[in-house]
Design a protein around this motif. Structure first.
Motif, PDB file in Angstrom:
ATOM      1  N   PRO A  37      45.286  19.397 -28.073  1.00  0.00           N
ATOM      2  CA  PRO A  37      46.344  18.344 -28.283  1.00  0.00           C
ATOM      3  C   PRO A  37      45.276  17.189 -28.153  1.00  0.00           C
ATOM      4  N   GLN A  38      43.955  16.440 -27.614  1.00  0.00           N
ATOM      5  CA  GLN A  38      43.151  15.983 -27.730  1.00  0.00           C
ATOM      6  C   GLN A  38      41.828  16.199 -29.174  1.00  0.00           C
ATOM      7  N   ALA A  39      42.022  17.092 -29.550  1.00  0.00           N
ATOM      8  CA  ALA A  39      41.305  16.963 -30.659  1.00  0.00           C
ATOM      9  C   ALA A  39      40.174  17.239 -30.290  1.00  0.00           C
ATOM     10  N   THR A  40      39.427  17.292 -29.344  1.00  0.00           N
ATOM     11  CA  THR A  40      37.809  17.631 -28.704  1.00  0.00           C
ATOM     12  C   THR A  40      37.704  18.363 -29.508  1.00  0.00           C
ATOM     13  N   VAL A  41      35.683  17.949 -29.981  1.00  0.00           N
ATOM     14  CA  VAL A  41      35.257  18.901 -30.448  1.00  0.00           C
ATOM     15  C   VAL A  41      33.768  19.836 -30.177  1.00  0.00           C
ATOM     16  N   SER A  42      33.113  20.877 -30.234  1.00  0.00           N
ATOM     17  CA  SER A  42      32.111  21.638 -29.773  1.00  0.00           C
ATOM     18  C   SER A  42      30.661  20.501 -30.447  1.00  0.00           C
ATOM     19  N   ALA A  43      30.428  19.709 -28.746  1.00  0.00           N
ATOM     20  CA  ALA A  43      29.276  18.457 -29.112  1.00  0.00           C
ATOM     21  C   ALA A  43      27.685  18.783 -29.204  1.00  0.00           C
ATOM     22  N   PRO A  44      27.093  18.944 -29.607  1.00  0.00           N
ATOM     23  CA  PRO A  44      25.500  19.651 -29.309  1.00  0.00           C
ATOM     24  C   PRO A  44      25.114  18.518 -28.629  1.00  0.00           C
ATOM     25  N   LEU A  45      24.395  19.385 -27.680  1.00  0.00           N
ATOM     26  CA  LEU A  45      23.954  17.939 -26.726  1.00  0.00           C
ATOM     27  C   LEU A  45      22.148  18.539 -26.191  1.00  0.00           C
ATOM     28  N   LEU A  46      21.636  17.556 -25.790  1.00  0.00           N
ATOM     29  CA  LEU A  46      19.797  17.662 -25.232  1.00  0.00           C
ATOM     30  C   LEU A  46      20.295  17.889 -23.673  1.00  0.00           C
ATOM     31  N   TRP A  47      19.861  19.166 -23.779  1.00  0.00           N
ATOM     32  CA  TRP A  47      18.802  19.326 -22.286  1.00  0.00           C
ATOM     33  C   TRP A  47      19.111  18.662 -21.396  1.00  0.00           C
ATOM     34  N   GLU A  48      18.698  17.312 -21.752  1.00  0.00           N
ATOM     35  CA  GLU A  48      18.471  16.374 -20.654  1.00  0.00           C
ATOM     36  C   GLU A  48      19.948  14.884 -20.657  1.00  0.00           C
ATOM     37  N   GLU A  49      20.926  15.721 -21.237  1.00  0.00           N
ATOM     38  CA  GLU A  49      22.562  15.051 -20.976  1.00  0.00           C
ATOM     39  C   GLU A  49      23.489  15.555 -20.718  1.00  0.00           C
ATOM     40  N   LEU A  50      23.175  17.308 -20.361  1.00  0.00           N
ATOM     41  CA  LEU A  50      23.669  18.092 -19.887  1.00  0.00           C
ATOM     42  C   LEU A  50      24.842  17.460 -18.352  1.00  0.00           C
ATOM     43  N   PRO A  51      23.426  17.203 -18.113  1.00  0.00           N
ATOM     44  CA  PRO A  51      24.723  16.913 -16.057  1.00  0.00           C
ATOM     45  C   PRO A  51      25.688  15.998 -16.196  1.00  0.00           C
ATOM     46  N   ASP A  52      25.693  14.684 -17.412  1.00  0.00           N
ATOM     47  CA  ASP A  52      26.530  13.716 -17.252  1.00  0.00           C
ATOM     48  C   ASP A  52      27.725  13.986 -18.541  1.00  0.00           C
ATOM     49  N   SER A  53      27.846  14.758 -18.658  1.00  0.00           N
ATOM     50  CA  SER A  53      28.529  15.513 -20.191  1.00  0.00           C
ATOM     51  C   SER A  53      29.492  15.847 -19.449  1.00  0.00           C
ATOM     52  N   ARG A  54      30.899  15.611 -20.418  1.00  0.00           N
ATOM     53  CA  ARG A  54      32.360  16.022 -19.801  1.00  0.00           C
ATOM     54  C   ARG A  54      32.436  16.736 -21.286  1.00  0.00           C
ATOM     55  N   PRO A  55      33.167  17.352 -21.242  1.00  0.00           N
ATOM     56  CA  PRO A  55      33.947  18.407 -23.288  1.00  0.00           C
ATOM     57  C   PRO A  55      34.903  17.030 -23.179  1.00  0.00           C
ATOM     58  N   GLU A  56      35.625  16.248 -22.464  1.00  0.00           N
ATOM     59  CA  GLU A  56      36.686  14.769 -23.297  1.00  0.00           C
ATOM     60  C   GLU A  56      36.318  14.734 -23.725  1.00  0.00           C
ATOM     61  N   ASP A  57      34.525  14.207 -23.451  1.00  0.00           N
ATOM     62  CA  ASP A  57      33.983  12.652 -24.324  1.00  0.00           C
ATOM     63  C   ASP A  57      33.544  13.054 -25.663  1.00  0.00           C
ATOM     64  N   PHE A  58      33.661  14.042 -25.735  1.00  0.00           N
ATOM     65  CA  PHE A  58      33.454  14.043 -27.244  1.00  0.00           C
ATOM     66  C   PHE A  58      34.251  14.719 -27.782  1.00  0.00           C
ATOM     67  N   ASP A  59      34.922  13.677 -29.041  1.00  0.00           N
ATOM     68  CA  ASP A  59      35.830  14.036 -29.682  1.00  0.00           C
ATOM     69  C   ASP A  59      36.186  13.805 -31.391  1.00  0.00           C
ATOM     70  N   LEU A  60      37.364  13.635 -31.926  1.00  0.00           N
ATOM     71  CA  LEU A  60      36.549  13.581 -33.544  1.00  0.00           C
ATOM     72  C   LEU A  60      37.206  11.751 -33.476  1.00  0.00           C
ATOM     73  N   ALA A  61      37.406  10.859 -32.875  1.00  0.00           N
ATOM     74  CA  ALA A  61      37.366   9.573 -32.953  1.00  0.00           C
ATOM     75  C   ALA A  61      35.879   9.023 -32.422  1.00  0.00           C
ATOM     76  N   SER A  62      35.286   9.901 -31.716  1.00  0.00           N
ATOM     77  CA  SER A  62      34.022   9.793 -30.158  1.00  0.00           C
ATOM     78  C   SER A  62      32.733   9.890 -31.051  1.00  0.00           C
ATOM     79  N   MET A  63      33.225  11.428 -31.373  1.00  0.00           N
ATOM     80  CA  MET A  63      32.141  11.956 -31.901  1.00  0.00           C
ATOM     81  C   MET A  63      31.272  10.849 -33.395  1.00  0.00           C
ATOM     82  N   PRO A  64      32.063  10.533 -34.513  1.00  0.00           N
ATOM     83  CA  PRO A  64      31.020   9.774 -35.320  1.00  0.00           C
ATOM     84  C   PRO A  64      30.622   8.691 -34.769  1.00  0.00           C
ATOM     85  N   VAL A  65      31.108   8.259 -33.784  1.00  0.00           N
ATOM     86  CA  VAL A  65      30.547   7.097 -33.175  1.00  0.00           C
ATOM     87  C   VAL A  65      28.720   6.773 -32.914  1.00  0.00           C
ATOM     88  N   ARG A  66      28.592   8.524 -31.668  1.00  0.00           N
ATOM     89  CA  ARG A  66      27.948   8.985 -31.778  1.00  0.00           C
ATOM     90  C   ARG A  66      27.016   9.390 -32.658  1.00  0.00           C
TER      91      ARG A  66
END
Length: 334
Positions: free
Chosen positions: A245-274
């Motif tokens: 429902p939230q249109a999350t996406v499968s987000a590539p990450l760096l290892w150092e980003e993993l500890p602070d990552s959350r699946p809901e941080d990456f979606d159809l709207a936010s991923m293009p910004v990133r």
């Protein structure tokens, strides 16, 4: 006549029908939003799909409508989208789309394809995978945080085997780690390597990680789904939109980003910004190709010293040599 728009993608013009059809009612995202998303992450999604036979997960009426997996390329496939012939465990085969340019991704989006499921092979050699894919799957009672801890263990295991992984969110609660490898081994050998990695993980943290195929035996742990490396099993590509429902996406990450990552941080709207800020953080994957010798030696040692052989295949897969019985443990006792 139905409304259409023409999108310019590279040197192609891609026709989008019903661009205002709502695909994600909770967020209000439309088919046009989906197409523009894939244009925004174009280099990244193409890097993940290039020359790979790809199954399309289609939702023609959006996430609340019916869906299906399309393995065979449709009859109206443009002549500029090549295909690759892959063989299923049944012995049958299919010619699947093999994107070689960004326009192919947008063309698929017009068909309601949300998620792309590429095989771990290239169309010029469909018998030898060039990726080892590790799927860390949270079971009931566990969450993404547990998958993160398992991923850190996995990173250490891979390092000990002379391998390097590239992590990404699944778009759900889990994590995927892809290891680019030389296309020198069969599906069976790559799966055997995945089992060896999974067992080493389980040995290091048996209270948190499991390789048990049967759900009744997994408990509240992270399941290392080694069967995602079996022939005809695929994993959602990096940048794929997931049918959530939230249109999350499968987000590539760096290892150092993993500890602070959350699946809901990456979606159809936010991923293009990133993506506009950092680009494709997995862009260098294709510059590497590791060998599985150490992982296969670990598998040999497990079998030789601990009597640990093969593990069950998926139920639809033909019975394989050396595979244990596919009987649910609770039923096998009767």
């Amino acid at each position: 006549m139905r409304e259409t728009v023409e999108l310019t993608v590279g040197d192609r013009s891609v026709r989008l029908s019903n661009p205002n059809k709502v695909y994600f009612p909770e967020r209000g995202f439309t088919k046009l939003d989906l197409a523009r998303y894939y244009m925004a992450v174009g280099d990244g999604i193409l890097r993940a799909l290039r020359d790979r036979p790809t199954t399309m997960e289609r939702y023609p009426d959006g996430v609340e409508g019916e869906s299906f997996f399309q393995k065979r390329a449709p009859k109206n496939l443009p002549d500029w989208i090549p295909t690759g012939r892959i063989a299923f465990p049944s012995g049958r085969y299919a010619d699947e789309i093999c994107p070689t340019e960004q326009a192919a991704v947008v063309w698929a989006a017009n068909l309601g394809c949300l998620t792309f499921h590429p095989w771990p092979v290239r169309r010029e050699d469909t018998e030898h995978p060039d990726e080892l894919r590790i799927d860390l799957d949270p079971q009931p009672g566990t969450d993404y945080g547990d998958a993160l801890r398992a991923a850190e263990e996995l990173r250490d295991v891979l390092d000990g085997l002379g391998l390097r992984g590239w992590p990404k969110t699944s778009g759900g609660r889990g994590l995927h780690v892809f290891v680019p490898i030389e296309p020198a081994w069969t599906f069976t050998q790559v799966r055997r390597s995945a089992i060896a990695v999974a067992r080493e993980l389980e040995r290091r943290a048996p209270e948190r990680i499991t390789t048990s195929w049967w759900k009744e035996e997994r408990g509240e742990k992270i399941f290392v789904d080694y069967n995602q490396t079996a022939r005809d099993r695929t994993v959602a590509s990096a940048y794929s939109v997931r049918p959530k429902p939230q249109a999350t996406v499968s987000a590539p990450l760096l290892w150092e980003e993993l500890p602070d990552s959350r699946p809901e941080d990456f979606d159809l709207a936010s991923m293009p910004v990133r993506y506009a800020e950092v680009g494709d953080v997995h862009a260098d994957m294709d510059d590497h190709a590791f060998r599985l010798d150490a992982a296969l030696e670990l598998a040999n040692r497990d079998e030789r010293e601990h009597g640990l052989g093969d593990l069950p295949y998926p139920p639809e897969h033909p019975k394989m040599k050396g595979e244990p019985k596919r009987v649910q443990p609770s039923r096998a006792k009767h």
